[in-house]
Design an enzyme around this catalytic site. Structure first.
Site: not given
Length: 264
Positions: A40, A246
């Protein structure tokens, strides 16, 4: 990194129209046929804007591989990084995009194998003691099991793309310790989470070097842009949950992209 949350036809016409004439310089030669592998942190999870055909992989045109391809117009660009990917996923589902004509490869991998997403969930929901236990378990896995798993991935890359320049990207510290956050998890937990990133980066860097690959350490460039700093390049806990922890759009454009570009 997340438990299940990194071909696309991103900018195909633009890439073909703007393809570079390759020169004898290593940087130009390396960018001829580019394949972006990984999890990711390479797919662009966290940027909030995903390519429709990418499904659950959550690939984004704001991710550093897509940004680099848009700026350099390689002859070909295969964006196969997928959110939630482990080393096994890369071997089974991504390495097939490589071939003897591949000249540049990027990859971030290892965080999901070490269970970093689960550790983060524990830290957020279960308090400091449970957090420290979960983080220590992730670090133990990284030190004992992850080296062999990375070696398999890196050997697979080299076997399929023997002439490619390979850039392995690491993971940033998530938190600014003593920063502006007055809520959420404790600084003890935040410091432990940063320590887990250090452990994973150390293992990844060592195995990348052993494979003859270039390691891109993003921790320095993210300094003063962590969660709880005055200018966040990372998401804290947010909705949708899979985007938590993230890099955001700025994290890819100002953090990952310059580090990757400097190694191409």
């Amino acid at each position: 990194m997340k438990s299940r949350s990194v071909l696309p036809l991103f900018g195909t016409g633009l890439l073909l129209a703007g393809s570079l004439l390759l020169t004898a310089t290593p940087a130009s030669a390396a960018g001829g046929n580019y394949v972006a592998l990984g999890d990711s942190y390479s797919s662009g999870e966290g940027t909030g804007d995903y390519i429709g055909s990418a499904g659950s992989c959550n690939r984004s045109n704001h991710a550093y591989p897509a940004l680099w391809a848009a700026a350099h117009a390689p002859t070909s660009f295969a964006f196969v990084a997928c959110s939630g990917a482990t080393t096994t996923d890369v071997i089974n589902n991504q390495l097939s995009s490589l071939n003897s004509s591949t000249t540049l490869v990027s990859i971030s991998i290892g965080g999901n194998d070490a269970g970093f997403a689960g550790a983060m969930q524990t830290c957020v929901l279960s308090g400091t003691d449970a957090c420290l236990t979960a983080v220590n378990n992730a670090k133990a896995f990284a030190n004992s099991k992850l080296p062999g798993l990375l070696d398999q991935v890196y050997a697979g890359i080299r076997n399929r793309a023997p002439s490619a320049r390979v850039v392995v990207l690491g993971y940033p510290h998530l938190y600014k310790i003593g920063g502006s956050c007055s809520f959420g998890i404790s600084d003890t937990s935040r410091n432990a989470i940063n320590g887990a990133a250090d452990t994973i980066d150390s293992v990844v860097s060592g195995r990348a070097s052993a494979a003859g690959f270039s390691f891109g350490d993003v921790r320095q460039v993210f300094t003063n842009h962590e969660i709880c700093s005055s200018d966040w390049w990372l998401n804290s806990t947010r909705i949708p949950v899979h985007e938590s922890y993230h890099p955001n759009v700025a994290g890819h454009a100002n953090g990952y992209l310059p580090v990757f570009s400097a190694r191409t």
